[in-house]
Write a protein that holds these residues in place. Structure first.
Motif, short mmCIF file in Angstrom:
data_model
loop_
_atom_site.label_atom_id
_atom_site.label_comp_id
_atom_site.label_asym_id
_atom_site.label_seq_id
_atom_site.Cartn_x
_atom_site.Cartn_y
_atom_site.Cartn_z
N THR A 1 -7.51 6.21 -6.70
CA THR A 1 -6.09 5.58 -8.09
C THR A 1 -6.35 5.98 -9.00
OG1 THR A 1 -6.25 4.52 -5.86
CG2 THR A 1 -4.22 4.06 -7.79
N CYS B 133 -9.02 -6.16 -8.91
CA CYS B 133 -9.21 -4.66 -8.61
C CYS B 133 -10.63 -4.31 -8.20
CB CYS B 133 -7.92 -4.07 -8.86
SG CYS B 133 -6.52 -4.05 -9.30
N THR C 61 1.79 7.45 -6.43
CA THR C 61 1.22 7.33 -7.32
C THR C 61 0.80 9.30 -6.66
OG1 THR C 61 -0.78 7.63 -4.99
CG2 THR C 61 -1.02 6.58 -7.52
N LYS C 62 1.98 9.49 -5.99
CA LYS C 62 2.50 10.91 -5.63
C LYS C 62 3.20 11.22 -5.75
CE LYS C 62 4.64 13.16 -0.95
NZ LYS C 62 4.86 12.81 -0.02
N VAL D 60 -6.69 -0.54 -4.51
CA VAL D 60 -6.47 0.46 -5.95
C VAL D 60 -8.04 1.17 -5.84
CG1 VAL D 60 -6.97 0.54 -8.56
CG2 VAL D 60 -4.76 -1.12 -6.66
N ASP D 61 -8.54 2.01 -6.03
CA ASP D 61 -9.73 2.19 -6.58
C ASP D 61 -10.53 3.98 -7.67
OD1 ASP D 61 -9.21 4.62 -4.93
OD2 ASP D 61 -10.01 3.76 -3.26
N ARG E 49 0.69 -1.32 0.01
CA ARG E 49 -0.02 -0.23 -0.14
C ARG E 49 0.97 1.51 0.13
NH1 ARG E 49 -4.21 1.95 4.32
NH2 ARG E 49 -5.06 3.34 3.40
N ARG F 62 -6.01 9.81 -10.41
CA ARG F 62 -5.42 10.46 -9.95
C ARG F 62 -4.26 10.03 -11.28
NH1 ARG F 62 -6.75 9.46 -4.92
NH2 ARG F 62 -5.33 7.63 -4.41
N LEU G 234 1.96 2.20 -3.17
CA LEU G 234 1.26 2.50 -4.31
C LEU G 234 0.94 4.08 -4.34
CD1 LEU G 234 -1.52 2.39 -5.73
CD2 LEU G 234 -3.27 1.44 -3.82
N MET G 235 1.32 3.93 -2.90
CA MET G 235 0.87 6.01 -1.97
C MET G 235 2.34 6.86 -2.85
SD MET G 235 -0.57 5.17 1.64
CE MET G 235 -1.11 6.70 2.10
N LEU H 153 -1.33 -3.06 -10.62
CA LEU H 153 -1.71 -3.09 -9.67
C LEU H 153 -2.47 -4.38 -9.09
CD1 LEU H 153 -3.23 1.05 -9.99
CD2 LEU H 153 -1.01 -0.04 -9.35
#
Length: 335
Positions: A86, A116, A57-58, A82-83, A50, A89, A53-54, A73
């Motif tokens: 996500t 996902c 995307t950041k 993942v939604d 997680r 972004r 992933l953050m 993902l």
């Protein structure tokens, strides 16, 4: 401080592309190391947690879009987070890159979002619109909330698509593939296993028009009848691999017609729990003697003498008993 030529630096860093942390560290050395490492860092990002992933995307920004060629993902500790947010972004970054001067649309070739379960059309469709132009592979296995809108977006925005997996995506509808034959004219691999929305019309009206298909998986599509299967193979002359399961409702004549329709390029045929009658036996002997694999596990009517005759006739491997199938899986896992 003197540094190595950029091309040489990249060649050296190619040996550590599996280590994302190390590549990120190299980006901090100096400007030249950053230029050498950043493309490798974002080419195939390995996102396994997680936090990963953050972080991805950041830090993803428009300058990285041209490096990104695959995005996966679906890792066990990632996919539950993942939604739509996500995907939105990531889409925003692609849109900003396309609006920049000079514009960059990116070259994403592979998108994997297997399992996902939180993603919906509202997140996926804009991403396909922004990045689909270069996609060759899309994997949406067990994405239970996507609907026909996402499939329409694939057909509209991914014209070069070669591989599509929709395994166990059961919110789709029987004619959701209707735009794919004209939208994705080079589609070669299609997995619709466990999709209960696949019916005879899906095959006869849509799949039969996908002339470039090489691999088709229809395992456990329970609504299919022998009528559709008999029409399938003559319509797909380039088909090299066909996988079916739970075809016990099809008649001997229908299965035989399907086999006789196979082109000369057919290499692998899997028909689990099929009914193998006299007509099917003759069809195999007449049409499939060049097969690499014939898998008839749990089929009704198969006898030892048939297996011997098929092997003597040129079929390289025949699987028809449970223990043989288990051995085959074990060998694949070992490889």
């Amino acid at each position: 401080m003197p540094t190595l030529p950029l091309d040489l630096l990249r060649s050296i860093l190619d040996y550590v592309t599996e280590n994302q942390f190390l590549l990120a560290t190299f980006c901090l050395v100096n400007r030249d190391w950053y230029r050498a490492a950043i493309g490798l860092l974002f080419r195939h990002p390995r996102i396994s947690t997680r936090n990963g992933l953050m972080t991805f995307t950041k830090h993803l920004d428009p300058s990285h879009v041209d490096f990104l060629t695959s995005l996966d993902l679906s890792a066990d500790r990632v996919r539950e987070f993942v939604d739509n947010g996500t995907l939105q972004r990531i889409t925003s970054v692609f849109e900003r890159a396309a609006a920049a001067s000079p514009p960059c649309r990116g070259r994403l070739e592979s998108l994997t979002l297997n399992r996902c379960g939180k993603i919906m059309d509202t997140g996926l469709v804009p991403l396909l619109a922004a990045a689909g132009h270069s996609l060759l592979t899309i994997n949406l296995e067990m994405c239970g909330n996507i609907t026909a809108g996402s499939i329409d977006a694939i057909a509209t925005h991914a014209p070069h698509l070669q591989s599509l997996s929709l395994y166990w995506t059961n919110r789709l509808t029987k004619r959701c593939l209707n735009l794919l034959p004209t939208g994705c004219t080079d589609l070669r691999y299609l997995d619709l296993s466990m999709c209960q929305w696949v019916v005879d019309d899906t095959v006869m009206l849509d799949i039969c028009s996908m002339m470039s298909l090489r691999v088709l998986k229809l395992s456990s599509c329970h609504a299919l009848t022998g009528r559709a299967l008999a029409a399938l193979t003559p319509a797909l002359p380039r088909l090299e691999e066909l996988r079916l399961a739970m075809v016990s409702e099809s008649t001997d004549a229908e299965i035989a017609a399907m086999i006789r329709g196979c082109g000369r390029g057919m290499k692998k045929l899997v028909m689990l729990e099929a009914t193998v009658g006299p007509d099917t036996v003759r069809a195999i002997e007449e049409c499939l003697m060049g097969l690499e694999l014939l898998n008839l596990r749990n089929a009704v009517g198969v006898e030892e003498r048939m297996i011997r005759a098929w092997k003597e006739g040129g079929v390289k491997e025949v699987v028809w008993r449970e223990e043989q199938a288990d051995e085959e899986v074990t060998d694949e896992e070992m490889e």
